[in-house]
Structures are given as C-alpha cells and as structure tokens.
Design a protein around this motif. Structure first.
Motif, short mmCIF file in Angstrom:
data_model
loop_
_atom_site.label_atom_id
_atom_site.label_comp_id
_atom_site.label_asym_id
_atom_site.label_seq_id
_atom_site.Cartn_x
_atom_site.Cartn_y
_atom_site.Cartn_z
N THR A 39 0.84 -1.19 0.00
CA THR A 39 0.00 0.00 0.00
C THR A 39 0.87 1.24 0.00
N ASP A 40 0.32 2.32 -0.51
CA ASP A 40 0.98 3.63 -0.50
C ASP A 40 2.32 3.61 -1.22
N ALA A 41 2.38 2.97 -2.39
CA ALA A 41 3.61 2.96 -3.19
C ALA A 41 3.80 4.32 -3.84
N ARG A 42 5.01 4.82 -3.87
CA ARG A 42 5.32 6.12 -4.45
C ARG A 42 6.58 6.03 -5.31
N ILE A 43 6.69 6.99 -6.25
CA ILE A 43 7.86 7.06 -7.12
C ILE A 43 8.57 8.37 -6.84
N TYR A 44 9.88 8.30 -6.68
CA TYR A 44 10.69 9.50 -6.51
C TYR A 44 11.72 9.54 -7.62
N LEU A 45 12.04 10.74 -8.03
CA LEU A 45 13.00 10.96 -9.11
C LEU A 45 14.05 11.94 -8.62
N THR A 46 15.30 11.67 -8.93
CA THR A 46 16.37 12.57 -8.53
C THR A 46 17.12 13.05 -9.77
N ASP A 47 17.81 14.17 -9.61
CA ASP A 47 18.63 14.66 -10.72
C ASP A 47 19.94 13.88 -10.76
N LEU A 48 20.71 14.05 -11.81
CA LEU A 48 21.95 13.28 -11.98
C LEU A 48 22.95 13.51 -10.86
N ARG A 49 22.97 14.70 -10.29
CA ARG A 49 23.91 15.02 -9.20
C ARG A 49 23.37 14.59 -7.84
N GLU A 50 22.17 14.06 -7.83
CA GLU A 50 21.51 13.59 -6.62
C GLU A 50 21.38 14.70 -5.57
N GLN A 51 21.05 15.91 -6.05
CA GLN A 51 20.87 17.04 -5.15
C GLN A 51 19.40 17.37 -4.94
N ILE A 52 18.56 16.96 -5.88
CA ILE A 52 17.13 17.26 -5.80
C ILE A 52 16.36 15.94 -5.89
N LEU A 53 15.43 15.76 -4.97
CA LEU A 53 14.58 14.58 -4.97
C LEU A 53 13.14 15.05 -5.01
N ARG A 54 12.37 14.57 -5.99
CA ARG A 54 10.97 14.97 -6.12
C ARG A 54 10.10 13.73 -6.27
N GLU A 55 8.92 13.84 -5.67
CA GLU A 55 7.93 12.77 -5.85
C GLU A 55 7.23 12.95 -7.19
N VAL A 56 7.07 11.87 -7.92
CA VAL A 56 6.34 11.90 -9.18
C VAL A 56 4.89 11.61 -8.83
N THR A 57 4.01 12.59 -9.07
CA THR A 57 2.61 12.45 -8.66
C THR A 57 1.68 12.22 -9.83
N GLY A 58 2.13 12.50 -11.05
CA GLY A 58 1.24 12.39 -12.20
C GLY A 58 0.48 13.68 -12.47
N ARG A 59 0.65 14.67 -11.61
CA ARG A 59 0.04 15.99 -11.80
C ARG A 59 1.16 16.98 -12.06
N GLY A 60 0.82 18.01 -12.76
CA GLY A 60 1.78 19.09 -12.95
C GLY A 60 1.89 19.94 -11.70
N LEU A 61 2.81 20.88 -11.70
CA LEU A 61 2.94 21.81 -10.59
C LEU A 61 1.74 22.74 -10.54
N ASP A 62 1.35 23.13 -9.36
CA ASP A 62 0.26 24.09 -9.23
C ASP A 62 0.69 25.42 -9.81
N ALA A 63 0.01 25.87 -10.85
CA ALA A 63 0.31 27.16 -11.46
C ALA A 63 -0.48 28.27 -10.78
N ALA A 64 -1.69 27.94 -10.34
CA ALA A 64 -2.53 28.93 -9.69
C ALA A 64 -3.54 28.21 -8.81
N GLU A 65 -3.92 28.89 -7.74
CA GLU A 65 -4.94 28.35 -6.87
C GLU A 65 -5.68 29.50 -6.23
N GLY A 66 -7.01 29.41 -6.23
CA GLY A 66 -7.81 30.42 -5.57
C GLY A 66 -7.61 31.82 -6.10
N GLY A 67 -7.35 31.94 -7.40
CA GLY A 67 -7.20 33.26 -8.01
C GLY A 67 -5.82 33.88 -7.87
N ARG A 68 -4.85 33.11 -7.38
CA ARG A 68 -3.48 33.63 -7.23
C ARG A 68 -2.50 32.75 -7.96
#
Length: 129
Positions: A39-68
């Motif tokens: 249960t609760d399996a997740r995917i994480y992706l890192t850059d080649l230098r292994e300095q940034i780790l991000r979860e892959v959610t299948g959604r894009g980044l929030d560009a706007a929310e609630g008019g902002r």
C-alpha cells in the motif's frame, strides 16, 4: 508478502509500463503494488547530481490556486506571468478568480479546474486566418 504474487505484479507492471506516459506511472505503480499487497507505493525521481529529490505524482505543478499565481512553480518551470496568462486565455479564462486551480503540465501546457467544481477543459484551438 507473497513472493509469487509480488513477482507477478512486477512482471505485469513492467509489461504495461513501457507503453505508459510519464504522468501515468504513479497510477500504474500504485495499481500493481496493490496487486502485490503493498500500500501507499510512491515514485521518486532525482537529478543526476543527486541534489534534488521529487515525488512523481502524475500531476503538474500548481500554477494557480484560488485566483493567485504560484510564482515559485512558475520560476521552477521558467515561465513568466504573461506566458501563464496566455495559456489561460487559450482555455477562455481572462480572470484568475474564474479558476479554482491550474496545473503546469510536463508538456508545457496548463490544465485548469474552474471555480465551482467545473471540469478541466481543452484549450481552444486558435483560428489561423
């Protein structure tokens, strides 16, 4: 965990995964992990230098929310406010208060959810004359 069941789920995931788009991977992994009893399996992706780790959610980044606008997400994707507003206009949105949420998709497009629970819509096709 049943080893045979886990092996079958992994085999099925690999067979189906090579045809899946990047944004489909989180759902694919969750479905097949569930078949294996995980249960609760997740995917994480890192850059080649292994300095940034991000979860892959299948959604894009929030560009706007609630008019902002989400300026942090815009900076991360190297998008200007004018570019975001141009994408929103393609959806027929002139005023940010008309949307509940907007996502910066991996392909550079923006998908929106209209205020009041309206579904996302496809951008209008500009007329070329």
């Amino acid at each position: 965990m049943n080893t045979e069941r886990a092996l079958r789920a992994l085999t099925n995931m690999l067979a189906e995964g090579h045809l899946a788009g990047f944004g489909q991977l989180p759902d694919l992994v969750a479905r097949h992990a569930g078949e294996a009893g995980m249960t609760d399996a997740r995917i994480y992706l890192t850059d080649l230098r292994e300095q940034i780790l991000r979860e892959v959610t299948g959604r894009g980044l929030d560009a706007a929310e609630g008019g902002r606008l989400n300026r942090r997400a815009m900076r991360r994707e190297l998008m200007t406010e004018e570019e975001v507003r141009a994408q929103l206009r393609l959806h027929g949105v002139d005023d940010l208060s008309d949307i509940s949420r907007a996502y910066l998709e991996p392909n550079g497009m923006i998908s929106i959810i209209r205020r009041g629970g309206g579904e996302t819509d496809e951008p209008a096709r500009p007329e070329i004359l």
